[in-house]
Design a protein around this motif. Structure first.
Motif, PDB file in Angstrom:
ATOM      1  N   LEU A   1     -78.910  71.363  33.434  1.00 44.76           N
ATOM      2  CA  LEU A   1     -77.699  70.789  34.030  1.00 44.76           C
ATOM      3  C   LEU A   1     -77.555  69.322  33.675  1.00 44.76           C
ATOM      4  CD1 LEU A   1     -77.815  72.337  37.616  1.00 44.76           C
ATOM      5  CD2 LEU A   1     -75.956  72.617  35.955  1.00 44.76           C
TER       6      LEU A   1
ATOM      7  N   HIS B   1     -76.036  69.287  45.746  1.00 46.88           N
ATOM      8  CA  HIS B   1     -76.396  69.882  44.452  1.00 46.88           C
ATOM      9  C   HIS B   1     -77.520  70.922  44.565  1.00 46.88           C
ATOM     10  CE1 HIS B   1     -73.773  67.277  42.263  1.00 46.88           C
ATOM     11  NE2 HIS B   1     -74.371  66.187  42.704  1.00 46.88           N
TER      12      HIS B   1
ATOM     13  N   ASP C   1     -76.925  74.272  43.099  1.00 51.44           N
ATOM     14  CA  ASP C   1     -76.749  74.277  41.644  1.00 51.44           C
ATOM     15  C   ASP C   1     -78.060  74.491  40.901  1.00 51.44           C
ATOM     16  OD1 ASP C   1     -74.101  73.642  42.185  1.00 51.44           O
ATOM     17  OD2 ASP C   1     -74.391  71.491  41.811  1.00 51.44           O
ATOM     18  N   TRP C   2     -79.162  73.951  41.436  1.00 47.11           N
ATOM     19  CA  TRP C   2     -80.407  73.983  40.656  1.00 47.11           C
ATOM     20  C   TRP C   2     -81.589  74.616  41.378  1.00 47.11           C
ATOM     21  CZ3 TRP C   2     -84.850  71.054  41.779  1.00 47.11           C
ATOM     22  CH2 TRP C   2     -84.713  70.058  42.752  1.00 47.11           C
TER      23      TRP C   2
END
Length: 150
Positions: A145, A26, A29-30
């Motif tokens: 998210l 992840h 993603d962030w």
């Protein structure tokens, strides 16, 4: 050098925040600047788990091995960049809020230079400046998210 520290409150349980934030897959993603992350092994994350994480630094992309050096679910973790002229150490801490329905995530980054030299110190200052700007954005992105259901 001093740590760079940012906190964000997230309307998700500490367990949810922890499991998402610590998962190398992840990171793109962030975490701004991360263009790819690939674990070196399978199975549950544990102390010693490693991933090849490619980060953008200005016009360059820099692949580095990152390793979990401390892990205490669902409250704390430490990830350390391995190799290169400097080491980046990221520490995460999650506090439970509102009887466990919300969380406060605090991330602290510290950089250690290996060797001496004016060019290395200049590079480290540029990286710290970029990390300081990015860290608050990373927390906000993670919040968005997770609150959307990731």
């Amino acid at each position: 050098m001093t740590e760079i520290v940012e906190s964000v409150e997230i309307s998700r349980r500490p367990e949810d925040v922890f499991s998402y934030a610590i998962d190398f897959s992840h990171f793109p993603d962030w975490q701004g600047g991360v263009v790819a992350a690939r674990r070196e092994s399978t199975g549950p994350l544990a102390v010693g788990s490693r991933a090849l994480v490619t980060r953008r630094a200005g016009p360059r992309t820099l692949p580095r091995t990152e390793e979990i050096t401390e892990l205490s679910p669902p409250r704390t973790w430490t990830v350390r960049g391995v190799g290169g002229p400097f080491t980046a150490i990221g520490k995460g801490r999650i506090e439970s809020l509102d009887n466990g329905t919300r969380s406060r995530l605090t991330i602290a980054l510290k950089f250690e230079a290996h060797g001496i030299g004016r060019l290395l110190l200049l590079l480290l200052l540029v990286i710290r400046r970029q990390a300081r700007k990015q860290l608050a954005r990373n927390g906000q992105t993670l919040k968005e998210l997770l609150e959307r259901g990731a």
